[in-house]
Design an enzyme around this catalytic site. Sequence first.
Site, PDB file in Angstrom:
ATOM      1  N   GLU A 149      10.364   4.355   4.729  1.00 16.74           N
ATOM      2  CA  GLU A 149      10.365   5.811   4.394  1.00 16.74           C
ATOM      3  C   GLU A 149       9.027   6.492   5.114  1.00 16.74           C
ATOM      4  O   GLU A 149       8.137   5.704   5.367  1.00 16.74           O
ATOM      5  CB  GLU A 149       9.992   5.923   2.609  1.00 16.74           C
ATOM      6  CG  GLU A 149       9.404   7.416   2.158  1.00 16.74           C
ATOM      7  CD  GLU A 149      10.263   8.072   2.504  1.00 16.74           C
ATOM      8  OE1 GLU A 149      11.731   8.528   2.176  1.00 16.74           O
ATOM      9  OE2 GLU A 149       9.727   9.501   2.836  1.00 16.74           O
ATOM     10  N   CYS A 209      23.773  13.483   1.584  1.00 13.46           N
ATOM     11  CA  CYS A 209      23.690  14.699   0.998  1.00 13.46           C
ATOM     12  C   CYS A 209      24.586  15.785   1.880  1.00 13.46           C
ATOM     13  O   CYS A 209      24.353  16.991   1.640  1.00 13.46           O
ATOM     14  CB  CYS A 209      22.439  15.175   0.546  1.00 13.46           C
ATOM     15  SG  CYS A 209      21.121  15.226   1.979  1.00 13.46           S
TER      16      CYS A 209
HETATM   17  N1  SAH Z   1      16.902   6.932  -1.386  1.00 12.12           N
HETATM   18  C1  SAH Z   1      15.773   7.954  -2.088  1.00 12.12           C
HETATM   19  C2  SAH Z   1      15.345   9.097  -1.166  1.00 12.12           C
HETATM   20  C3  SAH Z   1      16.611   9.712  -0.428  1.00 12.12           C
HETATM   21  S1  SAH Z   1      16.113  11.331   0.199  1.00 12.12           S
HETATM   22  C4  SAH Z   1      16.211   8.507  -3.486  1.00 12.12           C
HETATM   23  O1  SAH Z   1      17.391   8.441  -3.669  1.00 12.12           O
HETATM   24  O2  SAH Z   1      15.550   8.934  -4.107  1.00 12.12           O
HETATM   25  C5  SAH Z   1      15.672  11.016   1.806  1.00 12.12           C
HETATM   26  C6  SAH Z   1      14.391  10.425   2.210  1.00 12.12           C
HETATM   27  O3  SAH Z   1      14.302  10.243   3.704  1.00 12.12           O
HETATM   28  C7  SAH Z   1      12.997  11.503   1.882  1.00 12.12           C
HETATM   29  O4  SAH Z   1      12.382  10.626   0.917  1.00 12.12           O
HETATM   30  C8  SAH Z   1      12.390  11.797   3.140  1.00 12.12           C
HETATM   31  O5  SAH Z   1      10.883  11.801   3.226  1.00 12.12           O
HETATM   32  C9  SAH Z   1      13.095  10.430   3.939  1.00 12.12           C
HETATM   33  N2  SAH Z   1      12.879  10.530   5.398  1.00 12.12           N
HETATM   34  C10 SAH Z   1      13.100  11.733   6.291  1.00 12.12           C
HETATM   35  N3  SAH Z   1      13.350  11.413   7.513  1.00 12.12           N
HETATM   36  C11 SAH Z   1      13.134  10.039   7.470  1.00 12.12           C
HETATM   37  C12 SAH Z   1      12.885   8.990   8.658  1.00 12.12           C
HETATM   38  N4  SAH Z   1      13.261   9.179  10.052  1.00 12.12           N
HETATM   39  N5  SAH Z   1      12.671   7.643   8.451  1.00 12.12           N
HETATM   40  C13 SAH Z   1      12.493   7.382   7.216  1.00 12.12           C
HETATM   41  N6  SAH Z   1      12.519   8.116   6.135  1.00 12.12           N
HETATM   42  C14 SAH Z   1      12.964   9.325   6.210  1.00 12.12           C
END
Ligand code: SAH
Length: 500
Positions: free
Chosen positions: A379, A455
């Site tokens: 993340e 999403c």
């Molecule tokens: N699976 C989790 C979060 C999903 S939302 C849940 O269900 O709660 C998507 C997440 O991806 C967010 O927390 C955002 O901060 C993260 N994110 C965005 N771009 C990213 C990247 N390039 N690499 C890793 N994480 C990323």
Amino acid sequence: MEYRKNDLVTLCIEDIGNGGEGIGRTDGFTLFVKDAIMGDTVEAKITKVKKNYGYARTERVITPSAFRVEPECPFHRQCGGCQIQAMDYERQLLFKVRKIRNNLIRIGGFDAAFIDEIMEPVVGMEIPWRYRNKAQFPVGYDRNGGLVTGFYAGRTHDIIPNTDCLLGAAENKQILEAVLSYMKENQVPAYREQTGEGLVRHILIRTGFASGEIMVCLVINGKKLPKEEALIRKLTEIPLKAGRFDAQKDKEQKESGKEALVNPEADSAACRRIVSITVSINRERTNVIMGKEIRVLWGRGYIEDSIRILRAGEENRVRFRISPLSFYQVNPGQTEKLYSLALSCAELTGKEIVWDLYCGIGTISLFLARYAGKVYGVEVIPEAIRDARENARINGIENVEFYVGRAEEVLPEKYKKDGIRADVIVVDPPRKGCDEKCLETMLAMKPDRIVYVSCDSATLARDLAVLCEGGYELKKVQGVDLFGMTTHVEVACCLQRKDS
Ligand code: SAH
């Protein structure tokens, strides 16, 4: 016939666009009509004309569609947040199935008959209201200079003073009123976007629906709020349905290593109380809501909540700690169904090495860890990873490791340098989908299964095409309605490696 802006036309709405707008034709000219539902005959005013099509706004519904319902929210048309509130809920779900299907066919290049075979109906909500656990309200002034909070009127920065959004928690209204009353009594100015002056920009409210814990965070254009204690008093004196949160007792309890004062399992959803009051410092001239620096004014810097999932009829609950900056799904009831689905796609037996990319605070990772050999979460937001590690600890889950960084950087590095394998990869990216480099590495790692939670079905379709081209077979696609009344839909997909 030539059409011009402001022309009034009468037309029958035959279809619905991806943004929820009605689509109809008049003399062979296609119009995208705001606030019209498939099956309506409307009188519409043309707002924009392009070469082969145009845009219009419904002035009057002449014959209402059988799918039309009376919107519950009086601000429905002005706000624009609920694009399809005037559509019957069952119809909304069908619209979402079609939206996913169309994207998979048009953007992903999948065969229509194949998609119809593997696609399941969208999982709907029992009650599609008051499902959101998070809301961010802008604070500003009305035309007469009165202090207001509410919603931006569709695509503008004018605030509609509505403190009771029907998608959000009922307590939000009391909380917003308490903040406004503190601001008025203490002459605390709202932020003015045009000049960059003033102080209070947004009010963020997050509620743990299972735990009842509420977080209030004021986003401010400065270091400090005047008379902080007055704000704290106002907020903690709100007569919410449950008893008061005792911050001191909670702290002692935590420090002595005992179970948190609030035990989600024992809590009823009705017991709501504020446990965290913070400010987020954002002094930038930007549309980004939250500032990076968070300061605790009262109580804790986070709330706790729990999610319960079912796997083979067995119930499993994981507790989460959520900070203001961390991502947490906004519809916890439907999230339980989404994660249950993702977990069943992973087909874990207890031995697997699993990667959970875009893991946020470790929500999916921790469920996976209960049934896998080892889980690695990735993340990009450091606060979220801090929460994820703490979440693993409070749940006593040890077979999980979290990395801060971009999925497209961490995954190749761990794979190429450290030679870490994967039996299953779960991805849950933001709207823009996965980076090419990330998809490439996933294919190189050859996991048996890939679970794609999305999403945005358009970027999902694009990425699925790459994965299927790279040797995977799409086994199942199912939408889950996390965002009723809006055009958004969450999708879970199961992919299997062809030669595994
Ligand atoms: N699976 C989790 C979060 C999903 S939302 C849940 O269900 O709660 C998507 C997440 O991806 C967010 O927390 C955002 O901060 C993260 N994110 C965005 N771009 C990213 C990247 N390039 N690499 C890793 N994480 C990323």
